[in-house]
Design a protein around this motif. Structure first.
Motif, PDB file in Angstrom:
ATOM      1  N   GLU A  11      41.509  58.984  40.547  1.00 18.79           N
ATOM      2  CA  GLU A  11      42.346  57.953  39.923  1.00 18.79           C
ATOM      3  C   GLU A  11      42.102  56.477  40.303  1.00 18.79           C
ATOM      4  O   GLU A  11      42.368  55.621  39.579  1.00 18.79           O
ATOM      5  CB  GLU A  11      43.505  58.128  41.003  1.00 18.79           C
ATOM      6  N   LEU A  12      41.161  56.090  41.197  1.00 19.28           N
ATOM      7  CA  LEU A  12      40.819  54.664  41.665  1.00 19.28           C
ATOM      8  C   LEU A  12      39.750  54.290  40.287  1.00 19.28           C
ATOM      9  O   LEU A  12      39.708  53.295  39.861  1.00 19.28           O
ATOM     10  CB  LEU A  12      40.091  54.738  42.890  1.00 19.28           C
ATOM     11  N   LEU A  13      39.065  55.467  40.026  1.00 20.66           N
ATOM     12  CA  LEU A  13      37.804  55.066  39.098  1.00 20.66           C
ATOM     13  C   LEU A  13      38.601  54.921  37.718  1.00 20.66           C
ATOM     14  O   LEU A  13      38.127  53.996  36.649  1.00 20.66           O
ATOM     15  CB  LEU A  13      36.977  56.383  38.657  1.00 20.66           C
ATOM     16  N   VAL A  14      39.644  55.745  37.316  1.00 24.91           N
ATOM     17  CA  VAL A  14      40.321  55.386  35.955  1.00 24.91           C
ATOM     18  C   VAL A  14      41.174  53.861  36.117  1.00 24.91           C
ATOM     19  O   VAL A  14      40.882  53.261  35.040  1.00 24.91           O
ATOM     20  CB  VAL A  14      41.409  56.513  36.145  1.00 24.91           C
ATOM     21  N   VAL A  15      41.541  53.544  37.112  1.00 25.42           N
ATOM     22  CA  VAL A  15      42.055  52.275  37.189  1.00 25.42           C
ATOM     23  C   VAL A  15      40.997  51.302  37.016  1.00 25.42           C
ATOM     24  O   VAL A  15      41.313  50.125  36.371  1.00 25.42           O
ATOM     25  CB  VAL A  15      43.036  51.946  38.540  1.00 25.42           C
ATOM     26  N   VAL A  16      39.783  51.354  37.572  1.00 23.00           N
ATOM     27  CA  VAL A  16      38.854  50.203  37.356  1.00 23.00           C
ATOM     28  C   VAL A  16      38.209  50.399  35.990  1.00 23.00           C
ATOM     29  O   VAL A  16      38.040  49.141  35.652  1.00 23.00           O
ATOM     30  CB  VAL A  16      37.737  50.703  38.521  1.00 23.00           C
ATOM     31  N   VAL A  17      38.271  51.502  35.233  1.00 18.84           N
ATOM     32  CA  VAL A  17      37.661  51.586  33.996  1.00 18.84           C
ATOM     33  C   VAL A  17      38.880  50.852  32.903  1.00 18.84           C
ATOM     34  O   VAL A  17      38.516  50.120  32.166  1.00 18.84           O
ATOM     35  CB  VAL A  17      37.620  52.798  33.520  1.00 18.84           C
ATOM     36  N   ILE A  18      40.020  51.011  33.401  1.00 15.88           N
ATOM     37  CA  ILE A  18      41.239  50.222  32.504  1.00 15.88           C
ATOM     38  C   ILE A  18      41.064  48.804  32.689  1.00 15.88           C
ATOM     39  O   ILE A  18      41.304  48.116  31.619  1.00 15.88           O
ATOM     40  CB  ILE A  18      42.526  50.868  32.798  1.00 15.88           C
ATOM     41  N   ILE A  19      40.957  48.467  33.911  1.00 13.48           N
ATOM     42  CA  ILE A  19      40.862  46.758  34.250  1.00 13.48           C
ATOM     43  C   ILE A  19      39.621  46.461  33.474  1.00 13.48           C
ATOM     44  O   ILE A  19      39.660  45.242  32.940  1.00 13.48           O
ATOM     45  CB  ILE A  19      40.784  46.560  35.646  1.00 13.48           C
ATOM     46  N   GLY A  20      38.496  47.071  33.549  1.00 12.50           N
ATOM     47  CA  GLY A  20      37.246  46.649  32.913  1.00 12.50           C
ATOM     48  C   GLY A  20      37.467  46.450  31.437  1.00 12.50           C
ATOM     49  O   GLY A  20      36.978  45.587  30.631  1.00 12.50           O
ATOM     50  N   ILE A  21      38.146  47.365  30.806  1.00 15.53           N
ATOM     51  CA  ILE A  21      38.364  47.275  29.305  1.00 15.53           C
ATOM     52  C   ILE A  21      39.049  46.197  28.895  1.00 15.53           C
ATOM     53  O   ILE A  21      38.983  45.514  27.987  1.00 15.53           O
ATOM     54  CB  ILE A  21      38.977  48.759  28.841  1.00 15.53           C
ATOM     55  N   LEU A  22      40.377  46.024  29.709  1.00 18.48           N
ATOM     56  CA  LEU A  22      41.080  44.778  29.605  1.00 18.48           C
ATOM     57  C   LEU A  22      40.392  43.433  29.615  1.00 18.48           C
ATOM     58  O   LEU A  22      40.532  42.393  28.798  1.00 18.48           O
ATOM     59  CB  LEU A  22      42.312  44.991  30.629  1.00 18.48           C
ATOM     60  N   ALA A  23      39.587  43.394  30.766  1.00 18.46           N
ATOM     61  CA  ALA A  23      38.611  42.166  30.894  1.00 18.46           C
ATOM     62  C   ALA A  23      37.659  42.014  29.555  1.00 18.46           C
ATOM     63  O   ALA A  23      37.607  40.860  29.442  1.00 18.46           O
ATOM     64  CB  ALA A  23      38.102  42.507  32.265  1.00 18.46           C
ATOM     65  N   ALA A  24      37.195  43.039  29.427  1.00 20.55           N
ATOM     66  CA  ALA A  24      36.223  43.003  28.250  1.00 20.55           C
ATOM     67  C   ALA A  24      37.068  42.427  26.884  1.00 20.55           C
ATOM     68  O   ALA A  24      36.411  41.777  26.114  1.00 20.55           O
ATOM     69  CB  ALA A  24      35.533  44.271  27.876  1.00 20.55           C
ATOM     70  N   ILE A  25      38.068  42.730  26.744  1.00 24.45           N
ATOM     71  CA  ILE A  25      38.882  42.185  25.614  1.00 24.45           C
ATOM     72  C   ILE A  25      39.404  40.864  25.716  1.00 24.45           C
ATOM     73  O   ILE A  25      39.447  39.854  25.165  1.00 24.45           O
ATOM     74  CB  ILE A  25      40.179  42.868  25.321  1.00 24.45           C
ATOM     75  N   ALA A  26      39.860  40.382  26.933  1.00 23.48           N
ATOM     76  CA  ALA A  26      40.471  39.129  27.385  1.00 23.48           C
ATOM     77  C   ALA A  26      39.353  37.974  27.388  1.00 23.48           C
ATOM     78  O   ALA A  26      39.955  36.811  26.957  1.00 23.48           O
ATOM     79  CB  ALA A  26      41.329  39.303  28.423  1.00 23.48           C
ATOM     80  N   ILE A  27      38.273  38.258  27.837  1.00 20.37           N
ATOM     81  CA  ILE A  27      37.336  36.924  28.205  1.00 20.37           C
ATOM     82  C   ILE A  27      36.899  36.473  27.193  1.00 20.37           C
ATOM     83  O   ILE A  27      36.978  35.065  26.817  1.00 20.37           O
ATOM     84  CB  ILE A  27      36.294  37.638  29.082  1.00 20.37           C
TER      85      ILE A  27
END
Length: 127
Positions: A11-27
């Protein structure tokens, strides 16, 4: 079996991956927004240069260089912008640029009189 509460590693890994994807789009979107703001300041400085040229012409009956405009009309460029104003007998060419822009155009130019065609006389052109 004791009552264990908390998150599993999956569950923690899934959350980290989702945050990484959002950061890759937002930056990249944020970087483009900064560049658009810098180019807006370039265009604003160019419009202010045009106004300063007209005020200088009203006072001195000639067009001025950028240092002359800055001294005589309390005019200055925005932080990070650099510019030139080249007077001619019957007009001027002014250019303002920002070297920190990373995407798209980095400078804009306007020509008034000085051999400008009707299509570009007083029109801001960015490149």
């Amino acid at each position: 079996m004791p009552d264990r509460r908390g998150f599993t590693i999956i569950e923690l890994l899934v959350v980290v991956v989702i945050i990484g994807i959002l950061a890759a789009i937002a930056i990249p979107k944020f970087a483009m927004t900064k560049d658009k703001a810098k180019m807006a300041s370039v265009k604003s400085d160019l419009r202010n240069t045009m106004t300063a040229q007209e005020a200088y012409f009203a006072d001195w009956s000639t067009f001025g260089t950028l240092p002359q405009l800055q001294v005589n009309s309390n005019y200055s460029l925005s932080s990070g912008n650099a510019g030139t104003a080249v007077p001619a007998a019957n007009g001027y060419t002014a250019t303002v640029s920002n070297a920190t822009v990373t995407t798209g155009f980095t400078q804009c130019t306007v020509q008034s009189g000085a051999g400008a065609t009707a299509a570009v006389d007083g029109v801001i052109i960015c490149s």
